[in-house]
Enzyme design. Structure first.
Site, PDB file in Angstrom:
ATOM      1  N   HIS A  85      -7.212   3.009   3.750  1.00 15.27           N
ATOM      2  CA  HIS A  85      -6.966   3.794   4.968  1.00 15.27           C
ATOM      3  C   HIS A  85      -8.268   4.049   5.734  1.00 15.27           C
ATOM      4  O   HIS A  85      -8.260   4.151   6.963  1.00 15.27           O
ATOM      5  CB  HIS A  85      -6.363   5.158   4.622  1.00 15.27           C
ATOM      6  CG  HIS A  85      -4.896   5.149   4.332  1.00 15.27           C
ATOM      7  ND1 HIS A  85      -4.360   4.644   3.181  1.00 15.27           N
ATOM      8  CD2 HIS A  85      -3.846   5.613   5.071  1.00 15.27           C
ATOM      9  CE1 HIS A  85      -3.038   4.805   3.205  1.00 15.27           C
ATOM     10  NE2 HIS A  85      -2.703   5.383   4.336  1.00 15.27           N
ATOM     11  N   TYR A 119      -0.835   8.751  -2.261  1.00 13.46           N
ATOM     12  CA  TYR A 119      -0.788   8.582  -3.713  1.00 13.46           C
ATOM     13  C   TYR A 119      -1.971   9.292  -4.379  1.00 13.46           C
ATOM     14  O   TYR A 119      -1.896   9.690  -5.529  1.00 13.46           O
ATOM     15  CB  TYR A 119      -0.890   7.090  -4.077  1.00 13.46           C
ATOM     16  CG  TYR A 119       0.383   6.285  -3.997  1.00 13.46           C
ATOM     17  CD1 TYR A 119       1.519   6.751  -3.343  1.00 13.46           C
ATOM     18  CD2 TYR A 119       0.433   5.022  -4.588  1.00 13.46           C
ATOM     19  CE1 TYR A 119       2.660   5.971  -3.274  1.00 13.46           C
ATOM     20  CE2 TYR A 119       1.571   4.244  -4.542  1.00 13.46           C
ATOM     21  CZ  TYR A 119       2.689   4.722  -3.875  1.00 13.46           C
ATOM     22  OH  TYR A 119       3.813   3.951  -3.824  1.00 13.46           O
ATOM     23  N   GLY A 120      -3.057   9.374  -3.633  1.00 12.36           N
ATOM     24  CA  GLY A 120      -4.333   9.813  -4.217  1.00 12.36           C
ATOM     25  C   GLY A 120      -4.336  11.203  -4.816  1.00 12.36           C
ATOM     26  O   GLY A 120      -5.214  11.527  -5.616  1.00 12.36           O
ATOM     27  N   CYS A 142      -4.247  -1.425  -2.090  1.00 10.99           N
ATOM     28  CA  CYS A 142      -4.380   0.012  -2.356  1.00 10.99           C
ATOM     29  C   CYS A 142      -5.316   0.186  -3.548  1.00 10.99           C
ATOM     30  O   CYS A 142      -4.969  -0.208  -4.673  1.00 10.99           O
ATOM     31  CB  CYS A 142      -2.992   0.583  -2.668  1.00 10.99           C
ATOM     32  SG  CYS A 142      -2.992   2.327  -3.101  1.00 10.99           S
ATOM     33  N   THR A 178      -6.125   2.867  -5.027  1.00 11.64           N
ATOM     34  CA  THR A 178      -5.584   3.861  -5.957  1.00 11.64           C
ATOM     35  C   THR A 178      -4.593   3.206  -6.923  1.00 11.64           C
ATOM     36  O   THR A 178      -4.624   3.467  -8.132  1.00 11.64           O
ATOM     37  CB  THR A 178      -4.894   4.992  -5.150  1.00 11.64           C
ATOM     38  OG1 THR A 178      -5.818   5.477  -4.169  1.00 11.64           O
ATOM     39  CG2 THR A 178      -4.455   6.122  -6.039  1.00 11.64           C
ATOM     40  N   CYS A 214     -11.065   3.325   0.003  1.00 11.76           N
ATOM     41  CA  CYS A 214      -9.628   3.537   0.242  1.00 11.76           C
ATOM     42  C   CYS A 214      -9.326   2.730   1.492  1.00 11.76           C
ATOM     43  O   CYS A 214     -10.056   2.823   2.489  1.00 11.76           O
ATOM     44  CB  CYS A 214      -9.343   5.018   0.469  1.00 11.76           C
ATOM     45  SG  CYS A 214      -7.694   5.355   1.140  1.00 11.76           S
ATOM     46  N   ASP A 229       0.868  -1.195   0.000  1.00 18.11           N
ATOM     47  CA  ASP A 229       0.000   0.000   0.000  1.00 18.11           C
ATOM     48  C   ASP A 229       0.895   1.233   0.000  1.00 18.11           C
ATOM     49  O   ASP A 229       2.081   1.157   0.332  1.00 18.11           O
ATOM     50  CB  ASP A 229      -0.922   0.021   1.230  1.00 18.11           C
ATOM     51  CG  ASP A 229      -1.866   1.234   1.211  1.00 18.11           C
ATOM     52  OD1 ASP A 229      -2.426   1.543   0.137  1.00 18.11           O
ATOM     53  OD2 ASP A 229      -2.034   1.899   2.252  1.00 18.11           O
TER      54      ASP A 229
HETATM   55  N1  DGL Z   1      -4.800   3.321   0.784  1.00 19.56           N
HETATM   56  C1  DGL Z   1      -4.870   3.725  -0.566  1.00 19.56           C
HETATM   57  C2  DGL Z   1      -6.151   3.337  -1.270  1.00 19.56           C
HETATM   58  O1  DGL Z   1      -6.759   2.349  -0.930  1.00 19.56           O
HETATM   59  C3  DGL Z   1      -4.316   5.036  -1.019  1.00 19.56           C
HETATM   60  C4  DGL Z   1      -4.186   6.166  -0.113  1.00 19.56           C
HETATM   61  C5  DGL Z   1      -3.309   7.259  -0.700  1.00 19.56           C
HETATM   62  O2  DGL Z   1      -2.094   7.087  -0.659  1.00 19.56           O
HETATM   63  O3  DGL Z   1      -3.842   8.277  -1.185  1.00 19.56           O
HETATM   64  O4  DGL Z   1      -6.544   3.983  -2.193  1.00 19.56           O
END
Ligand code: DGL
Length: 258
Positions: free
Chosen positions: A184, A41-42, A72, A74, A182, A9
């Site tokens: 998170h 990353y988003g 992840c 994303t 997401c 992730d």
């Molecule tokens: N945990 C990630 C997801 O499921 C991405 C979070 C990020 O880095 O923006 O999209």
């Protein structure tokens, strides 16, 4: 097979998938890689997300992973095809759980909360278009949530300002479901539930794709005879591109959080 499964992730969120993986596959070893230095990353471009994700996926493969779990949404939406074509091991990945959410009875809307990138990317929009009634799903990009979670902030009332910013437009609608798109966000489900109970109408049932993704991983490992046949509990190793002193305690905390 005694090789580990690599879990990836951008940061801490994938630990929510790892938790399910340990429950469903207790005899497997896992190597977790969080790209915490480059999270979130988003808010990045497709090119940046692809470059970072490919770098991490290759690193896990070089560590001897027998399969990769992309934890992840994303990264999945950005470059899952490239990961699969570059690596010659099975790759299973999480995606926003809009399918079970759309099967949920009711005439209300489904809010799909995810990163900015996921809500705009072609792969996710194609998934939404395949739903029986795509217009039932409202995509809600939520920049800022991941940054806060990456700082270890998880309090039930610590997100009201951002949730209000992104969800106040839906206060008068009937909401049947909320998809945590997401990984998170699983760690702040209580904050989201609390906000929904205070401000939204409808059942607001929460959905995530974590368990379904791990069951898919289990089927793939079974089919390819890659399951570990040992009966001992597996080992878990954490790696981060960020400061280990900062992130390792958070990995452990989230792994054991009820
Ligand atoms: N945990 C990630 C997801 O499921 C991405 C979070 C990020 O880095 O923006 O999209």
């Amino acid at each position: 097979m005694e090789k580990p499964i690599g879990v990836f992730d951008s940061g801490l969120g994938g630990v929510s998938v790892l938790r399910e993986a340990i429950r469903i596959l207790p005899h497997e070893d896992f190597i977790y890689y969080g790209d915490n230095r480059n999270a979130p990353y988003g808010d990045r471009t497709e090119q940046e997300i692809t470059k970072l994700t490919m770098h991490c996926a290759h690193a896990l493969a070089r560590c001897g992973a027998k399969a990769i779990l992309i934890a992840c949404n994303t990264a999945t939406a950005t470059c899952i095809e490239q990961i699969r074509s570059d690596l010659n091991i099975p790759v299973v990945s999480v995606e926003p759980a809009i399918k079970p959410a759309c099967m949920h009875p009711g005439n209300g809307k489904i809010l799909m909360m995810a990163t900015q990138a996921t809500t705009h990317l072609k792969r996710y929009l194609a998934l939404q278009a395949r739903m029986p009634n795509p217009a039932r799903v409202i995509n809600v990009p939520c920049p800022g949530l991941v940054e806060r979670i990456e700082r270890g902030i998880l309090g039930e009332d610590a997100f009201d300002d951002l949730l209000d910013q992104y969800l106040s437009a839906y206060h008068t609608m009937q909401i049947d479901g909320i998809v945590l798109g997401c990984t998170h966000y699983i760690f702040i489900r209580d904050a989201i539930k609390r906000y929904a109970a205070m401000h939204l109408h409808g059942t607001c049932t929460l959905f995530d794709g974590n368990a379904a993704t791990v069951y898919q991983l289990k089927r793939v490992l079974e089919a390819q005879r890659l399951l570990n046949v040992g009966t001992a509990s597996g080992n878990i190793t954490f790696h981060t591109s960020g400061n280990p002193a900062q992130y390792e305690p958070l990995f452990e905390l989230l792994l054991h959080r009820p």
